[in-house]
Design a protein around this motif. Structure first.
Motif, PDB file in Angstrom:
ATOM      1  N   TYR A   1     -12.952 -19.057  -1.006  1.00 17.13           N
ATOM      2  CA  TYR A   1     -13.676 -17.954  -1.541  1.00 17.13           C
ATOM      3  C   TYR A   1     -13.600 -17.552  -2.979  1.00 17.13           C
ATOM      4  CZ  TYR A   1     -10.150 -14.787   0.359  1.00 17.13           C
ATOM      5  OH  TYR A   1      -9.036 -14.113   0.649  1.00 17.13           O
TER       6      TYR A   1
ATOM      7  N   LEU B   1      -2.507  -1.412  13.811  1.00 21.61           N
ATOM      8  CA  LEU B   1      -1.676  -1.736  14.884  1.00 21.61           C
ATOM      9  C   LEU B   1      -1.040  -0.705  15.618  1.00 21.61           C
ATOM     10  CD1 LEU B   1       0.110  -4.003  16.379  1.00 21.61           C
ATOM     11  CD2 LEU B   1       1.580  -3.828  14.212  1.00 21.61           C
TER      12      LEU B   1
ATOM     13  N   TYR C   1       0.799  -1.314   0.081  1.00 23.14           N
ATOM     14  CA  TYR C   1       0.032  -0.061  -0.020  1.00 23.14           C
ATOM     15  C   TYR C   1       0.973   1.320  -0.038  1.00 23.14           C
ATOM     16  CZ  TYR C   1      -3.575  -3.381   2.259  1.00 23.14           C
ATOM     17  OH  TYR C   1      -4.059  -4.296   2.540  1.00 23.14           O
TER      18      TYR C   1
ATOM     19  N   VAL D   1      -0.617 -12.819   8.720  1.00 25.33           N
ATOM     20  CA  VAL D   1      -1.696 -12.500   9.744  1.00 25.33           C
ATOM     21  C   VAL D   1      -2.443 -13.696   9.928  1.00 25.33           C
ATOM     22  CG1 VAL D   1      -3.316 -10.995  10.882  1.00 25.33           C
ATOM     23  CG2 VAL D   1      -1.310  -9.757   9.469  1.00 25.33           C
TER      24      VAL D   1
ATOM     25  N   TYR E   1      -3.778  -7.983  18.888  1.00 29.57           N
ATOM     26  CA  TYR E   1      -4.551  -7.115  19.119  1.00 29.57           C
ATOM     27  C   TYR E   1      -5.945  -7.341  18.593  1.00 29.57           C
ATOM     28  CZ  TYR E   1      -5.201  -4.253  14.814  1.00 29.57           C
ATOM     29  OH  TYR E   1      -5.371  -3.874  13.404  1.00 29.57           O
TER      30      TYR E   1
ATOM     31  N   PHE F   1      -9.578  -4.373   8.983  1.00 29.47           N
ATOM     32  CA  PHE F   1      -8.191  -4.077   9.071  1.00 29.47           C
ATOM     33  C   PHE F   1      -7.232  -3.907   8.093  1.00 29.47           C
ATOM     34  CE2 PHE F   1      -5.679  -8.100   9.357  1.00 29.47           C
ATOM     35  CZ  PHE F   1      -6.600  -8.993   9.315  1.00 29.47           C
TER      36      PHE F   1
ATOM     37  N   LYS G   1      -4.300 -23.430  -0.016  1.00 31.76           N
ATOM     38  CA  LYS G   1      -4.215 -22.719   1.218  1.00 31.76           C
ATOM     39  C   LYS G   1      -5.224 -23.105   2.181  1.00 31.76           C
ATOM     40  CE  LYS G   1      -2.775 -18.351  -1.220  1.00 31.76           C
ATOM     41  NZ  LYS G   1      -3.126 -16.990  -1.382  1.00 31.76           N
TER      42      LYS G   1
ATOM     43  N   GLY H   1      -7.657 -18.396  -1.107  1.00 33.02           N
ATOM     44  CA  GLY H   1      -7.905 -18.440  -2.576  1.00 33.02           C
ATOM     45  C   GLY H   1      -7.738 -19.781  -3.185  1.00 33.02           C
TER      46      GLY H   1
ATOM     47  N   ARG I   1      -0.827 -13.061  -4.965  1.00 32.43           N
ATOM     48  CA  ARG I   1      -1.382 -14.302  -4.064  1.00 32.43           C
ATOM     49  C   ARG I   1      -0.780 -15.374  -3.973  1.00 32.43           C
ATOM     50  NH1 ARG I   1      -7.692 -12.342  -5.102  1.00 32.43           N
ATOM     51  NH2 ARG I   1      -8.138 -13.922  -3.313  1.00 32.43           N
TER      52      ARG I   1
HETATM   53  P1  NDP Z   1      -1.127 -11.663   3.451  1.00 35.31           P
HETATM   54  O1  NDP Z   1      -0.040 -12.605   3.463  1.00 35.31           O
HETATM   55  O2  NDP Z   1      -2.436 -12.182   4.273  1.00 35.31           O
HETATM   56  O3  NDP Z   1      -1.355 -11.427   1.966  1.00 35.31           O
HETATM   57  C1  NDP Z   1      -2.493 -10.860   1.711  1.00 35.31           C
HETATM   58  C2  NDP Z   1      -3.634 -12.080   1.137  1.00 35.31           C
HETATM   59  O4  NDP Z   1      -4.783 -11.287   0.744  1.00 35.31           O
HETATM   60  C3  NDP Z   1      -3.313 -12.686   0.006  1.00 35.31           C
HETATM   61  O5  NDP Z   1      -2.323 -13.749   0.098  1.00 35.31           O
HETATM   62  C4  NDP Z   1      -4.620 -13.279  -0.558  1.00 35.31           C
HETATM   63  O6  NDP Z   1      -4.891 -14.462   0.102  1.00 35.31           O
HETATM   64  C5  NDP Z   1      -5.595 -12.051  -0.033  1.00 35.31           C
HETATM   65  N1  NDP Z   1      -6.161 -11.246  -1.009  1.00 35.31           N
HETATM   66  C6  NDP Z   1      -7.301 -11.152  -1.561  1.00 35.31           C
HETATM   67  N2  NDP Z   1      -7.890 -10.492  -2.243  1.00 35.31           N
HETATM   68  C7  NDP Z   1      -6.381  -9.962  -2.852  1.00 35.31           C
HETATM   69  C8  NDP Z   1      -6.192  -9.232  -3.938  1.00 35.31           C
HETATM   70  N3  NDP Z   1      -6.967  -8.589  -4.798  1.00 35.31           N
HETATM   71  N4  NDP Z   1      -4.734  -8.968  -4.018  1.00 35.31           N
HETATM   72  C9  NDP Z   1      -3.799  -9.533  -3.468  1.00 35.31           C
HETATM   73  N5  NDP Z   1      -4.374 -10.154  -2.125  1.00 35.31           N
HETATM   74  C10 NDP Z   1      -5.477 -10.578  -1.935  1.00 35.31           C
HETATM   75  O7  NDP Z   1      -0.406 -10.328   4.028  1.00 35.31           O
HETATM   76  P2  NDP Z   1      -0.126  -9.855   5.567  1.00 35.31           P
HETATM   77  O8  NDP Z   1      -0.074 -10.789   6.422  1.00 35.31           O
HETATM   78  O9  NDP Z   1       1.007  -8.923   5.328  1.00 35.31           O
HETATM   79  O10 NDP Z   1      -1.438  -8.957   5.895  1.00 35.31           O
HETATM   80  C11 NDP Z   1      -2.811  -9.292   5.931  1.00 35.31           C
HETATM   81  C12 NDP Z   1      -3.826  -8.090   5.559  1.00 35.31           C
HETATM   82  O11 NDP Z   1      -3.694  -7.444   7.026  1.00 35.31           O
HETATM   83  C13 NDP Z   1      -3.421  -7.143   4.686  1.00 35.31           C
HETATM   84  O12 NDP Z   1      -4.362  -6.516   3.985  1.00 35.31           O
HETATM   85  C14 NDP Z   1      -2.708  -6.029   5.669  1.00 35.31           C
HETATM   86  O13 NDP Z   1      -2.734  -4.948   5.035  1.00 35.31           O
HETATM   87  C15 NDP Z   1      -3.462  -6.084   6.800  1.00 35.31           C
HETATM   88  N6  NDP Z   1      -2.868  -5.652   8.136  1.00 35.31           N
HETATM   89  C16 NDP Z   1      -3.656  -4.591   8.880  1.00 35.31           C
HETATM   90  C17 NDP Z   1      -2.869  -4.375   9.910  1.00 35.31           C
HETATM   91  C18 NDP Z   1      -3.509  -3.214  10.754  1.00 35.31           C
HETATM   92  O14 NDP Z   1      -3.296  -2.829  11.933  1.00 35.31           O
HETATM   93  N7  NDP Z   1      -4.563  -2.718  10.298  1.00 35.31           N
HETATM   94  C19 NDP Z   1      -1.587  -4.617  10.333  1.00 35.31           C
HETATM   95  C20 NDP Z   1      -1.210  -5.739   9.689  1.00 35.31           C
HETATM   96  C21 NDP Z   1      -1.669  -6.114   8.427  1.00 35.31           C
HETATM   97  P3  NDP Z   1      -5.978 -15.251  -0.779  1.00 35.31           P
HETATM   98  O15 NDP Z   1      -5.339 -15.607  -1.917  1.00 35.31           O
HETATM   99  O16 NDP Z   1      -6.004 -16.687   0.253  1.00 35.31           O
HETATM  100  O17 NDP Z   1      -7.121 -14.626  -0.881  1.00 35.31           O
END
Ligand code: NDP
Length: 329
Positions: free
Chosen positions: A196, A270, A48, A157, A131, A242, A181, A177, A319
């Protein structure tokens, strides 16, 4: 003074905007430390910040999570000293480098039982799972046996939350996805998994919960999952948004929360939870205990050398990752 390689962008954009540059690192000022990294964590928030979904001033050194050895401490820093093993989830960014100066308050000592790689992989993701499960609660709290829905449950996460939720006695329904997984998250403790990409997660959640729905939805996917996720909730249930991996959630009228059963919505980060040294230490101690007791395994499923950071981002955004990813030095 030290020299370091650092990953920098001059403007927001794709992975190709990231460049490895040489930087000079000075002495820590009051309340700061200088840390030499041993490993660096990769996080979706880095995407991001790179793409511009989260706008930041340029030039920008990326990265929010790492572990290493403290080299020097500035005045007023009492909880760390030169030579300590340490790890952090940081604000401001700048972790994709060999050495940096940074605020000490977000850095904690890393227990000897936890390796540098594990420390780098787990701080931002593990404190987030902490958290979400323990400080972001529905009315009346969570009790053993409660159903919760956790999207992207096979991610960084996600796999930490899956294991921790099981240790807390929760029935976590996860989404992911692919079949692979789903199988991985199930093997680590998810009570149910939904692919999903193929299945209607709302229909499956209703089926699994006997029509009742879940107490909390933890949603980091955002745009693609928001609407149906609200319909997965019990009356008075909590939508804990989140993240925005699929894009930001569209603006909505609060009236729909009443129509769907007097729901609560929260959007947390966080960095509010770890705003003080005391809360950071308290949450980190809880995470370290979960990991050293064996309740939560930190899976590092991908490793990339720092110089291959572009490839690491492409893989995460496509992904193609599970669990945690680290950048090695
Ligand atoms: P992940 O390892 O979870 O990677 C993101 C996952 O999101 C992908 O592997 C995929 O899993 C899924 N996904 C669904 N749609 C999409 C898309 N269009 N493009 C890409 N990925 C997609 O990342 P992190 O563990 O680093 O973080 C997980 C989430 O938590 C993120 O959104 C992150 O921004 C958020 N976060 C928020 C925090 C907060 O405090 N607000 C702190 C830390 C993380 P699948 O293929 O299974 O759908």
């Amino acid at each position: 003074m030290a020299k370091s390689k650092a990953v920098q962008i001059r403007k927001h954009g794709g992975p190709e905007e990231m460049e490895l540059v040489d930087v000079e690192v000075g002495e820590p000022g009051p309340g700061e430390i200088r840390i030499r990294h041993k490993a660096i964590g990769l996080n979706f928030i880095d995407v991001y910040q790179r793409s511009g979904l989260y706008q930041l001033p340029m030039p920008l050194n990326l990265g929010m999570e790492a572990s290493g050895i403290v080299e020097a401490v500035g005045s007023g820093v009492t909880h760390l000293k030169a030579g300590d093993r340490a790890a952090y989830a940081s604000q401001p960014p700048g972790a994709y480098c060999e050495v940096r100066v940074m605020p000490a308050k977000c850095v904690v000592k890393l227990p000897d039982a936890i390796s540098f790689e594990t420390g780098a992989a787990m701080m931002l993701k593990g404190l987030t799972a902490q958290y979400l499960l323990k400080r972001t609660l529905p009315q009346g709290g969570l009790q053993a046996g409660d159903f919760v829905l956790f999207h992207a449950a096979a991610g960084g996460v996600g796999l930490i939350a899956v294991q921790w939720a099981k240790a807390l006695g929760l029935q976590l329904i996860g989404t992911a996805g692919s079949e692979e997984k789903c199988a991985l998250a199930k093997s680590l403790g998810a009570a149910h998994m939904i692919n999903y990409g193929k299945e209607d997660f709302l229909a499956r959640v209703k089926e699994i919960t006997g029509g009742k729905g879940v107490k909390v939805v933890y949603d980091s996917v955002g745009k693609d999952t928001w609407d149906k996720s609200l319909d997965c909730l019990q009356p008075f249930g909590l939508m804990a948004s989140f993240g925005n991996a699929s894009g930001p959630v569209a603006p909505f009228a609060p009236g729909i929360l009443g129509n769907k059963g007097s729901l609560y919505v929260t959007r947390q980060t966080l960095f509010t939870h770890i705003a003080t040294r005391e809360s950071t230490q308290e949450m980190a101690d809880d995470l370290f205990a979960a990991v050293t007791s064996g309740k939560v395994e930190i899976r590092i499923d991908q490793r990339f050398p720092l110089a291959q950071v572009q490839e690491a981002h492409r893989t995460l955004e496509a992904r193609k990752t599970t669990g945690c990813t680290i950048l090695t030095l």
